[in-house]
Motif scaffolding. Structure first.
Motif, mmCIF file in Angstrom:
data_model
loop_
_atom_site.group_PDB
_atom_site.id
_atom_site.type_symbol
_atom_site.label_atom_id
_atom_site.label_comp_id
_atom_site.label_asym_id
_atom_site.label_seq_id
_atom_site.Cartn_x
_atom_site.Cartn_y
_atom_site.Cartn_z
ATOM 1 N N LEU A 1 13.713 13.580 -0.630
ATOM 2 C CA LEU A 1 12.929 12.348 -0.752
ATOM 3 C C LEU A 1 11.429 12.609 -0.871
ATOM 4 O O LEU A 1 10.725 11.920 -1.613
ATOM 5 C CB LEU A 1 13.195 11.439 0.458
ATOM 6 N N PHE A 2 10.951 13.580 -0.099
ATOM 7 C CA PHE A 2 9.521 13.911 -0.060
ATOM 8 C C PHE A 2 9.388 15.422 -0.274
ATOM 9 O O PHE A 2 9.191 16.178 0.674
ATOM 10 C CB PHE A 2 8.913 13.490 1.286
ATOM 11 N N PRO A 3 9.527 15.886 -1.529
ATOM 12 C CA PRO A 3 9.604 17.316 -1.837
ATOM 13 C C PRO A 3 8.440 18.156 -1.307
ATOM 14 O O PRO A 3 7.305 17.705 -1.262
ATOM 15 C CB PRO A 3 9.629 17.344 -3.366
ATOM 16 N N GLN A 4 8.782 19.370 -0.930
ATOM 17 C CA GLN A 4 7.879 20.438 -0.520
ATOM 18 C C GLN A 4 7.281 20.254 0.868
ATOM 19 O O GLN A 4 7.372 21.150 1.680
ATOM 20 C CB GLN A 4 6.779 20.690 -1.550
ATOM 21 N N ILE B 1 6.042 9.696 -6.197
ATOM 22 C CA ILE B 1 7.295 9.255 -5.585
ATOM 23 C C ILE B 1 7.488 7.770 -5.833
ATOM 24 O O ILE B 1 6.580 6.971 -5.615
ATOM 25 C CB ILE B 1 7.292 9.540 -4.064
ATOM 26 N N GLU B 2 8.694 7.408 -6.283
ATOM 27 C CA GLU B 2 9.060 6.000 -6.429
ATOM 28 C C GLU B 2 9.981 5.667 -5.258
ATOM 29 O O GLU B 2 11.036 6.293 -5.080
ATOM 30 C CB GLU B 2 9.785 5.756 -7.748
ATOM 31 N N LEU B 3 9.581 4.709 -4.449
ATOM 32 C CA LEU B 3 10.297 4.417 -3.208
ATOM 33 C C LEU B 3 11.639 3.731 -3.440
ATOM 34 O O LEU B 3 11.743 2.785 -4.209
ATOM 35 C CB LEU B 3 9.423 3.561 -2.295
ATOM 36 N N LEU C 1 0.838 -1.196 0.000
ATOM 37 C CA LEU C 1 0.000 0.000 0.000
ATOM 38 C C LEU C 1 0.877 1.252 0.000
ATOM 39 O O LEU C 1 0.568 2.242 -0.661
ATOM 40 C CB LEU C 1 -0.949 -0.006 1.196
ATOM 41 N N ALA C 2 1.996 1.203 0.713
ATOM 42 C CA ALA C 2 2.920 2.344 0.735
ATOM 43 C C ALA C 2 3.411 2.661 -0.665
ATOM 44 O O ALA C 2 3.454 3.833 -1.065
ATOM 45 C CB ALA C 2 4.108 2.057 1.649
ATOM 46 N N GLU D 1 16.277 4.591 0.703
ATOM 47 C CA GLU D 1 16.282 5.785 1.561
ATOM 48 C C GLU D 1 14.868 6.126 2.033
ATOM 49 O O GLU D 1 14.672 6.490 3.195
ATOM 50 C CB GLU D 1 16.862 6.989 0.821
ATOM 51 N N HIS D 2 13.904 6.039 1.124
ATOM 52 C CA HIS D 2 12.504 6.281 1.499
ATOM 53 C C HIS D 2 12.061 5.285 2.559
ATOM 54 O O HIS D 2 11.426 5.658 3.553
ATOM 55 C CB HIS D 2 11.577 6.150 0.288
ATOM 56 N N TRP D 3 12.399 4.002 2.334
ATOM 57 C CA TRP D 3 11.990 2.960 3.278
ATOM 58 C C TRP D 3 12.599 3.173 4.651
ATOM 59 O O TRP D 3 11.953 2.909 5.680
ATOM 60 C CB TRP D 3 12.322 1.574 2.735
#
Length: 104
Positions: free
Chosen positions: A82-85, A39-41, A29-30, A44-46
């Motif tokens: 990683l997660f802009p803005q 966003i493509e995980l 689901l993430a 680093e995202h994980w």
């Protein structure tokens, strides 16, 4: 509270689309939620997602950018990359957690 089906999962969400029951979340689901916001995980995202979920399990609150950076050891500049803005808001969304307090 609304029920939605996302990537084959029936989940409860609030009016902003955040899951209201973190137990309904899983890693597939993430990936779907991340794709919804472009966003493509990566690994680093994980790392950030796993920190946020673990921290939530211990504190009962979604960590802010400051806490993710200081306690989680992920520099603020990396979170914005990683997660802009709106890193805290986007990270919480992907992690299936409530929007952090103080996050507009």
């Amino acid at each position: 509270m609304t029920t939605m089906t996302l990537a084959g999962h029936t989940v409860h969400v609030n009016d902003e689309g955040f899951l209201t029951d973190p137990r309904e979340w899983d890693e597939s689901l993430a990936s779907f939620l991340a794709g919804q916001i472009g966003i493509e995980l990566t690994d680093e995202h994980w790392r950030a997602i796993r920190f946020l979920r673990d921290d939530f399990a211990h504190t009962g609150e979604t960590a802010t950018v400051r806490r993710i950076s200081t306690v989680g050891g992920i520099p603020t500049k990396d979170l914005f990359r990683l997660f802009p803005q709106k890193p805290a808001k986007k990270l919480a969304y992907v992690a299936g957690l409530p929007k952090p307090r103080g996050c507009v």
